[in-house]
Structure formats: structure tokens, C-alpha cells
Design a protein around this motif. Structure first.
Motif, short mmCIF file in Angstrom:
data_model
loop_
_atom_site.label_atom_id
_atom_site.label_comp_id
_atom_site.label_asym_id
_atom_site.label_seq_id
_atom_site.Cartn_x
_atom_site.Cartn_y
_atom_site.Cartn_z
N ALA A 1 39.87 85.57 -28.18
CA ALA A 1 40.78 85.22 -29.27
C ALA A 1 42.12 85.96 -29.14
O ALA A 1 42.15 87.15 -28.86
CB ALA A 1 40.14 85.56 -30.61
N ILE A 2 43.21 85.22 -29.35
CA ILE A 2 44.55 85.82 -29.33
C ILE A 2 44.87 86.23 -30.77
O ILE A 2 45.23 85.40 -31.60
CB ILE A 2 45.60 84.83 -28.79
N ASN A 3 44.75 87.51 -31.06
CA ASN A 3 44.86 87.99 -32.43
C ASN A 3 46.25 88.48 -32.80
O ASN A 3 46.53 88.72 -33.97
CB ASN A 3 43.86 89.12 -32.68
N SER A 4 47.14 88.63 -31.82
CA SER A 4 48.51 89.06 -32.10
C SER A 4 49.48 88.29 -31.21
O SER A 4 49.23 88.12 -30.01
CB SER A 4 48.69 90.56 -31.83
N LEU A 5 50.57 87.83 -31.84
CA LEU A 5 51.67 87.19 -31.11
C LEU A 5 52.98 87.72 -31.68
O LEU A 5 53.13 87.84 -32.89
CB LEU A 5 51.63 85.67 -31.28
N GLU A 6 53.92 88.04 -30.79
CA GLU A 6 55.23 88.51 -31.25
C GLU A 6 56.27 88.28 -30.15
O GLU A 6 56.06 88.66 -29.00
CB GLU A 6 55.18 89.99 -31.63
N TRP A 7 57.39 87.66 -30.53
CA TRP A 7 58.52 87.52 -29.62
C TRP A 7 59.38 88.78 -29.70
O TRP A 7 59.49 89.39 -30.78
CB TRP A 7 59.38 86.32 -29.99
N ASN A 8 59.98 89.16 -28.58
CA ASN A 8 60.95 90.26 -28.66
C ASN A 8 62.23 89.74 -29.32
O ASN A 8 62.39 88.54 -29.57
CB ASN A 8 61.21 90.87 -27.29
N LYS A 9 63.14 90.64 -29.65
CA LYS A 9 64.31 90.26 -30.44
C LYS A 9 65.20 89.24 -29.72
O LYS A 9 65.82 88.40 -30.35
CB LYS A 9 65.12 91.51 -30.78
N SER A 10 65.26 89.33 -28.41
CA SER A 10 66.11 88.41 -27.66
C SER A 10 65.44 87.06 -27.43
O SER A 10 66.10 86.08 -27.08
CB SER A 10 66.47 89.02 -26.30
N GLY A 11 64.13 86.96 -27.63
CA GLY A 11 63.42 85.70 -27.42
C GLY A 11 63.09 85.43 -25.97
O GLY A 11 62.68 84.32 -25.62
N SER A 12 63.24 86.42 -25.10
CA SER A 12 62.98 86.22 -23.68
C SER A 12 61.54 86.54 -23.29
O SER A 12 61.14 86.31 -22.16
CB SER A 12 63.92 87.11 -22.85
N GLU A 13 60.74 87.06 -24.24
CA GLU A 13 59.41 87.53 -23.90
C GLU A 13 58.47 87.36 -25.11
O GLU A 13 58.85 87.65 -26.24
CB GLU A 13 59.51 89.01 -23.53
N LEU A 14 57.28 86.87 -24.84
CA LEU A 14 56.27 86.69 -25.87
C LEU A 14 55.08 87.59 -25.59
O LEU A 14 54.44 87.49 -24.54
CB LEU A 14 55.81 85.23 -25.93
N LEU A 15 54.79 88.49 -26.55
CA LEU A 15 53.64 89.39 -26.43
C LEU A 15 52.41 88.71 -27.01
O LEU A 15 52.46 88.14 -28.11
CB LEU A 15 53.93 90.69 -27.17
N SER A 16 51.29 88.77 -26.27
CA SER A 16 50.03 88.23 -26.78
C SER A 16 48.91 89.22 -26.49
O SER A 16 48.77 89.71 -25.38
CB SER A 16 49.71 86.88 -26.13
N LEU A 17 48.13 89.53 -27.54
CA LEU A 17 46.96 90.41 -27.41
C LEU A 17 45.69 89.61 -27.65
O LEU A 17 45.64 88.76 -28.53
CB LEU A 17 47.03 91.56 -28.40
N SER A 18 44.67 89.90 -26.84
CA SER A 18 43.41 89.16 -26.94
C SER A 18 42.24 90.10 -27.11
O SER A 18 42.28 91.28 -26.72
CB SER A 18 43.20 88.31 -25.69
N TYR A 19 41.16 89.56 -27.69
CA TYR A 19 39.91 90.32 -27.80
C TYR A 19 39.30 90.65 -26.45
O TYR A 19 38.39 91.48 -26.38
CB TYR A 19 38.90 89.51 -28.60
N ASP A 20 39.76 90.01 -25.38
CA ASP A 20 39.21 90.31 -24.06
C ASP A 20 39.71 91.64 -23.50
O ASP A 20 39.37 92.02 -22.38
CB ASP A 20 39.48 89.17 -23.07
N GLY A 21 40.53 92.36 -24.28
CA GLY A 21 41.00 93.68 -23.88
C GLY A 21 42.30 93.69 -23.11
O GLY A 21 42.64 94.70 -22.49
N THR A 22 43.05 92.58 -23.16
CA THR A 22 44.29 92.50 -22.39
C THR A 22 45.48 92.20 -23.28
O THR A 22 45.35 91.57 -24.34
CB THR A 22 44.21 91.41 -21.30
#
Length: 581
Positions: A297-318
Motif C-alpha cells: 500500500a502507498i500510504n504517503s504521497l507528496e510533490w516537492n515544491k517545484s513539482g519535479s519530484e513525487l515522493l511515495s512511501l509504501s508498506y513494503d518498506g520502500t
């Protein structure tokens, strides 16, 4: 003789009684005031049959309805509302559509045939022993070479397995890789090409954002007002689409003001990106593009301020970062156990077993090359991605899962909350140099009777917003200035948060750009289904937004961060996103 005489007397008495009954019925029949089988009366009028009386009664009722004016009122109402009977709103069919007829070529095996029915002699083999991982030892007559050559035995090629069943060994994933991982049901013949084209539009939108920022850096942008919330609508069928296959765990808007792009992650590791204003005529998926960079499961999503990068955190530990310039999903962090083969990994020794998973992650707003991370075992880590990357600290702040982390705008007050039923405030300046196991205590604590889903500081830092399983949304003013036990919130809003096991938990979220008039949004269990908007200063509800396109509980909500007008996003448990604007 005696018996014969008695029979004659009894027959005479019966005849007399019958004659009396016939006389009585004749008298009743002559009296028309009393209804009989051949006499039915309604409103003082006699009818020969029951059917005629019912027809007369219906005619009388219709005349009464016409005189009352109810028929004309009902016809006028149907004309105004479009006519027809009221039906339950159906979920939108826009967006992803699974190809259920397509079969996975990897699972298609030759049709099995019975050797016994065909009269063939048995091979004389059997399963001698069963071992872990689905492996078996085959025994019986014949050598191993003869067994391998047997056309009745099919040996499946064992797939490569990675730590914690992850999608790969941590190397970069291209767009083509993540599209292939979505599987035969969701991958179409043109999916890879469409996703690559969409990535190019992301680059264009990001370039326009940079130009807008540079040209208007010296100008003050007009701030929106809370009155704009009343103008939001969700009645257009084009404001909703199915973006991921399963239950939504996280949502985020790309910060571009020129192109409205929504991102969401579901419980199976699918990442969906939706070009909201894409024309359905030019796309068979209504602007929806699907990827699979994670196995859990992807429990967190967040774009950086410039919009050039999307952070995704998963329950798989990555934790992965989708770099739209390079068009790859890079693994920024991964947790491993203490096996010797993982000793050179950044997350070595963090994975504590089956009960461990990474729960929440966000950018460190002081420097976006750093991240905060929380775990299911109560750990909080700070990850510095500069150079080769390092863990600034990895500390145990609770004995139970930490659901969310929020850093105050002052840069040193950290709020954590979770299953320990507390909102804890920490001074992270004291974390430097500490090791896991140190006796750490928060400088301020607020306790709840049940677990707390989230706690976030407002953009101005004035208020702390907590969503609890005690059916409340709590607002704490100047919580970062408190010390010791915080006895009660500044504002307590009664709000049903009992989502059950099939819905994602509710998490109230601030508008990230509202500093003058603070505003937050939260999903609702009320019917009709709605998003609810609140004034962060007073705790009063501004609007409960419902509409034809909002057919299910939107557990996870957020605002568009950069737009001058208010745009909200909500995700439900069927994988659908709804945009309110």
C-alpha cells in the motif's frame, strides 16, 4: 320398527329447519339496505357486483385527486427535475477499465487429461515430501532425466524473489517497467506509449510553473477568501474518474497552476496520475495513467515544491522518488533486516520482522533533500539524501505505530501521533547524536481516549489539527508553545470517524497555501456523502459539499497547493478520485 320411526321424525325436523332458513334469506334479500352476495353499496349507491363497486371507488378517488390539485403539482415537479423516478446515484465509469477477458499468458498451461480414462499406464511417481516455499520432492519409478522428459510433468520457472516481496532489488524503475508491473488486466497495447507522452506533458507543466514563479516573484499574489468555498461543486460527471484499481490510501495535487494533475496510491502499490482536464475524445482512459512502483500500500504521497519530484512511501518498506525530468522511479530509501547481505544498505537492521512496515513519510521543508519517516513499531527517522545518503537519526519515540509526522514552520518542533492515543511534541534539536533506545520524552503531550489518525501543523504554525478515533477533530492553538500535559483542545468538533475495516481512515488536512485565513478539509460518513470544509480559526463548518458525482465516502482529501482559487480532491475505497472546483 322403532329405529325406522326415529329416522322419520329426525328427517321431518331437518326439513322444518331448512324451510326456516330459506324464509330468513328471502326476507334479507328483500331488504336492500343490507348488502348481500348480489348487492354492494358505496356512498349510498348499490352495485350488482364487487368489480363494479371497485371501479366506482377508483373513479371517485381520481376525481378527489383532481380537485385537490396534487396531480398538477406532481406533474410540475417532474418537469422541473427531469421526470422519472429517483434512483440511487451510480459510480462513475470514467477512467480505468479492466480487461477481464484478457488472460495472463504466464498462467496458461496445456489442458490436463486423465491418463486413467485414456487407458495409459501410470508413470508411478508421487510427492514424497513437501518443503517450504512450495517445493516438493518427487519419488517413484524412473530416473530424474526420464521424469524431466515426461510430457505430463510441467515445471514452472521460479520467479526472482526480492526482500519483502518488493518489485525489484532497489534499482531504478523506468516508466515502461512500472507499466509492465501493472499486469495484463490493466495494461493495454498503448499504455506504455501513453504514459511516456503524459510524462512529457508533466515536464511542460513544470517548466511553465518555473516561468510563472520567476515572472511573478516580485508581485504579491492575491489570497483567496473562505467565501470561495461556497462556490465549489461536484455535480459534473467529468469531475470524477477511477484512477487506481483498489482502495485509496493517499492523494496529492501537482503544484502546477497551468495543468490540473491529481496523484493517488492504493492498497496494492498502484500509483495513478490523472490529467483532470484531458479530453475523453483523445484518450480511452480519460487522462488516467497507471504505474506500479511498489508491492504494498502507498500510504504517503507528496510533490516537492517545484513539482519535479513525487515522493511515495509504501508498506513494503520502500520510499521512491518519481523524477519527471529523468522519467524514472528512484529508490530513495528501503528498510532491511540484519542479514549480512544488506549490511551496506542505508536501512540495514531497521526491519524488525513481520510486524514492521513503513507508515508515513514527508519532505523536510527546511531542505527537500531530506525526509522524515515513521514506522509501525514507533520509530521515527530522518533521512539525508545528499551525497550517498545517511540516517541523521533513527529513534524509537513510541511503543506503537506512529500514524503521522508534522514539522512546525519554526523548524524544530515535531508532532507525532498514532496508536498510543497521544499527540506528542518533540524538540528535534535534542535528537542529534542520540541513539535508538535513549530515554526520550516529549516536551508536551495531549491524550485521547482512542487512537489518533493524524496531527498536522497549519501553514502558519498557529494551530495543530488532530483527527481522532474518538469521533472528534481537535484544534490546538499555539500547541508548540505549551509545556507538559495539554488538558483540552481550543476547539473540539464532533465528527464521525468510524470508517470500519473496509474504508481508509479519515485524516483532516490543511490548505497548504492558506496562512491568512486557515482552512481544512475532511471526509465524512454522513449521508448524502460529502466533503466538509472548516474554518481553522473558529472550528466552525463552512460547507458540507455533496453532489451527484460524490457517491462514496472520500476518506483521504487534500487541496491544490498553488492555485489562487480553491480546488479540493477526495479519494474513496473503490479507487475513484473526485475533484471539487
Amino acid at each position: 320398527m322403532v329405529q325406522t320411526r326415529r329416522r322419520m321424525v329426525a328427517s321431518e325436523e331437518t326439513a322444518v329447519k331448512t324451510t326456516d332458513k330459506e324464509d330468513d334469506s328471502t326476507e334479507l334479500a328483500t331488504d336492500k339496505s343490507i348488502p348481500t352476495v348480489s348487492n354492494f353499496i358505496l356512498k349510498g349507491k348499490s352495485y350488482d357486483s364487487y368489480e363494479e363497486m371497485v371501479k366506482a371507488k377508483r373513479r371517485f378517488n381520481n376525481e378527489m385527486l383532481k380537485k385537490s390539485g396534487l396531480l398538477e403539482a406532481a406533474a410540475s415537479f417532474r418537469d422541473k427535475t427531469g421526470g422519472g423516478t429517483t434512483k440511487k446515484a451510480q459510480a462513475s465509469q470514467r477512467g480505468l477499465r479492466a480487461d477481464r477477458k484478457r488472460k495472463d499468458p504466464a498462467t496458461v498451461l496445456p489442458k490436463r487429461k486423465s491418463s486413467r480414462i485414456a487407458g495409459a499406464e501410470a508413470d508411478g511417481i508421487f510427492i514424497a515430501d513437501e518443503r517450504s516455499g512450495g517445493r516438493v520432492v518427487i519419488g517413484g519409478a524412473g530416473s530424474s532425466s526420464q521424469l524431466m522428459a515426461s510430457k505430463n510433468v510441467y515445471l514452472e520457472e521460479e520467479k526472482d524473489k526480492f526482500f519483502n516481496n518488493r518489485v525489484n532489488d532497489g534499482s531504478d524503475l523506468t516508466i515502461e517497467d512500472t507499466v509492465e508491473l501493472t499486469g495484463y488486466k490493466w495494461k493495454k497495447d498503448n499504455s506504455v506509449e501513453n504514459c511516456k507522452t503524459f510524462a512529457e506533458t508533466l515536464l511542460t507543466a513544470n517548466d511553465k510553473k518555473k516561468n510563472t514563479q520567476s515572472s511573478s516573484s516580485s508581485k504579491m499574489r492575491p489570497a483567496f477568501t473562505l467565501d470561495q468555498v461556497d462556490k465549489l461543486r461536484v455535480d459534473n460527471h467529468e469531475c470524477v474518474a477511477k484512477v487506481v484499481p483498489d482502495r485509496i490510501h493517499s492523494v496529492a495535487f501537482h503544484p502546477s497552476e497551468h495543468k490540473l494533475i491529481a496523484a493517488t496510491g492504493d492498497k496494492k502499490g498502484f500509483l495513478g496520475l490523472w490529467d483532470v482536464d484531458a479530453s475523453s475524445k483523445n484518450s480511452d482512459t480519460d487522462g488516467v495513467h497507471l504505474f506500479k512502483p511498489h508491492a504494498g500500500a502507498i500510504n504517503s504521497l507528496e510533490w516537492n515544491k517545484s513539482g519535479s519530484e513525487l515522493l511515495s512511501l509504501s508498506y513494503d518498506g520502500t520510499i521512491r522518488l518519481f523524477d519527471i525530468n529523468r522519467q524514472v522511479f528512484t529508490e530513495a530509501f528501503s528498510a532491511y533486516d540484519d542479514s549480512a547481505e544488506f549490511k551496506d544498505k542505508l536501512g540495514y537492521g531497521m526491519d524488525e520482522g513481520s510486524r514492521f512496515y513503513t507508515q508515513y513519510a514527508c519532505y523536510d521543508h527546511r531542505n527537500e533533500k531530506c525526509l522524515f519517516l515513521s514506522t509501525s513499531t514507533g520509530g521515527v527517522a530522518h533521512i539525508d539524501l545528499r551525497a550517498k545518503g545517511k540516517l541523521t537519526y533513527d529513534l524509537s519515540l513510541s511503543e506503537k505505530k506512529i500514524n503521522s509526522i508534522s514539522l512546525h514552520p519554526n523548524g524544530f518542533t515535531l508532532a507525532t501521533t498514532g496508536l498510543d492515543c497521544q499527540v506528542n511534541l518533540w524538540d528535534i534539536r535534542k535528537f542529534t547524536g542520540l541513539k535508538s533506545g535513549s530515554n526520550l520524552k516529549p516536551f508536551a503531550t495531549q491524550r485521547s481516549s482512542r487512537s489518533i489518525n493524524s496531527a498536522f501543523f497549519s501553514p502558519s504554525g498557529k494551530n495543530l489539527l488532530a483527527t481522532t478515533m474518538s469521533n472528534t477533530v481537535d484544534i490546538f492553538s499555539n500547541a508548540h508553545l505549551e509545556n507538559g500535559l495539554i488538558k483540552s483542545p481550543t476547539h473540539r468538533i464532533k465528527h464521525n470517524t468510524q470508517t470500519g475495516r473496509w474504508l481508509s481512515t479519515l485524516m483532516a488536512q490543511w490548505h497548504p497555501s492558506a496562512t491568512h485565513e486557515e482552512l481544512f478539509i475532511v471526509g465524512s460518513m454522513a449521508k448524502p456523502r460529502r466533503m466538509e470544509f472548516f474554518d481553522g480559526a473558529s472550528g466552525e463548518i463552512i460547507k458540507g459539499l455533496d453532489g451527484e458525482s460524490l457517491t462514496a465516502v472520500v476518506s483521504r482529501c487534500c487541496f491544490h497547493p498553488s492555485t489562487q482559487s480553491i480546488i479540493a480532491l477526495g479519494g474513496n475505497s473503490s479507487g475513484r478520485l473526485t475533484v471539487a472546483r
